[in-house]
Design an enzyme around this catalytic site. Structure first.
Site, PDB file in Angstrom:
ATOM      1  N   TYR A 163       1.705 -31.940  12.465  1.00  0.00           N
ATOM      2  CA  TYR A 163       1.078 -30.671  12.850  1.00  0.00           C
ATOM      3  C   TYR A 163       1.255 -29.628  11.748  1.00  0.00           C
ATOM      4  CZ  TYR A 163      -0.930 -27.435  16.247  1.00  0.00           C
ATOM      5  OH  TYR A 163      -1.756 -26.556  16.901  1.00  0.00           O
ATOM      6  N   LYS A 170       0.477 -21.203  14.810  1.00  0.00           N
ATOM      7  CA  LYS A 170       0.490 -21.053  16.263  1.00  0.00           C
ATOM      8  C   LYS A 170       1.723 -20.273  16.725  1.00  0.00           C
ATOM      9  CE  LYS A 170      -3.308 -23.318  17.338  1.00  0.00           C
ATOM     10  NZ  LYS A 170      -4.489 -22.608  17.862  1.00  0.00           N
TER      11      LYS A 170
END
Length: 262
Positions: A163, A170
């Site tokens: 990720y 995020k």
């Protein structure tokens, strides 16, 4: 006295919302848009560019969206144009869904400590700052309060393999939600981060070994089930209802409970 609640089919009747991030019929934003529309809301829908338009336009027509406009947050003036038209035609906005994120391939596929400045800035610009910009433009249109949504992921809190820099973006986005909720709360505007479990969307296809991530989520989540765009849409639409007016500033996990498992 027992309260009499309105028919759920028209619980958002008269409400107007902006949906940003529909790419095709597999998009999380599409699942959310269907749920909002199913509750009676009127929707404005945007599409990224001319190439995306042919995929999004039939969906906007199915939603009977009276406002359908291009919106690439990296193109100067397009974000402002969308809100200007909403202000001119509707004079109000009751909810906003921000469901976009982007990281250049070389930034997303490399180590966080190796990311270049340009890649980092572009990742943060699209994935985080654009939400704050939309919140700024939506605020004066939410004259009677409203709800703002953005999409996050578990990789913001825990290190999820592959990720990478998107997890950093995020995490910043979730912090932005908290600060925006605190600043806009006195005006009756609530702000939410929605955190779905892994979904087979076009955006997710850019993450290496994503199929393995989905298999892991299904086998470890207490519900033993993968989330669907409709699951996300229904839960998100609930937060736009008046009954959820005192819920704000948090992250709603829609992942079958996966985030509680070690």
């Amino acid at each position: 006295m027992i309260p009499v609640f309105p028919d759920t089919k028209v619980a958002l009747k008269g409400k107007k919302g902006l949906i940003v991030g529909v790419a095709n019929d597999q998009s999380i934003a599409w699942g959310c848009a269907r749920a909002f529309r199913g509750l009676g809301a009127e929707l404005a829908v945007t599409y990224l560019n001319d190439r995306a338009k042919k995929h999004v336009e039939p969906l906007a027509q199915a939603l009977e969206a009276p406002i359908f406009m291009p919106l690439d947050v990296m193109v100067e003036g397009q974000t402002e144009a969308v809100f200007e038209r909403i202000g001119k035609e509707w004079g109000q906005l009751d909810f906003l869904l921000h469901s976009i994120a982007f990281s250049p391939k070389e930034a997303l596929h490399g180590r966080v400590v190796d990311v270049g400045r340009d890649g980092f800035l572009k990742t943060m610009d699209v994935s985080c700052w654009s939400f704050l910009r939309m919140a700024h433009l939506a605020e004066p249109l939410m004259k009677n309060g409203g709800t703002m949504f953005t999409m996050t992921y578990y990789g913001s809190q825990m290190v999820v393999e592959n990720y990478n820099i998107m997890g950093v973006a995020k995490a910043a986005l979730e912090a932005a939600v908290r600060y925006a909720a605190a600043e806009l709360g006195p005006k009756g505007i609530r702000v939410h981060a929605i955190s779905p479990g892994p979904l087979a969307t076009r955006a997710a296809s850019g993450i290496p070994e994503f199929d393995e991530l989905m298999d892991k989520a299904q086998s470890k989540a207490p519900a033993r089930s993968l989330v669907s765009i409709d699951d996300v849409g229904n839960a998100t639409a609930f937060l736009a209802l008046d009954g959820a007016k005192l819920i704000t500033g948090g992250v709603l996990y829609i992942d079958g409970g996966y985030h509680i498992i070690d």
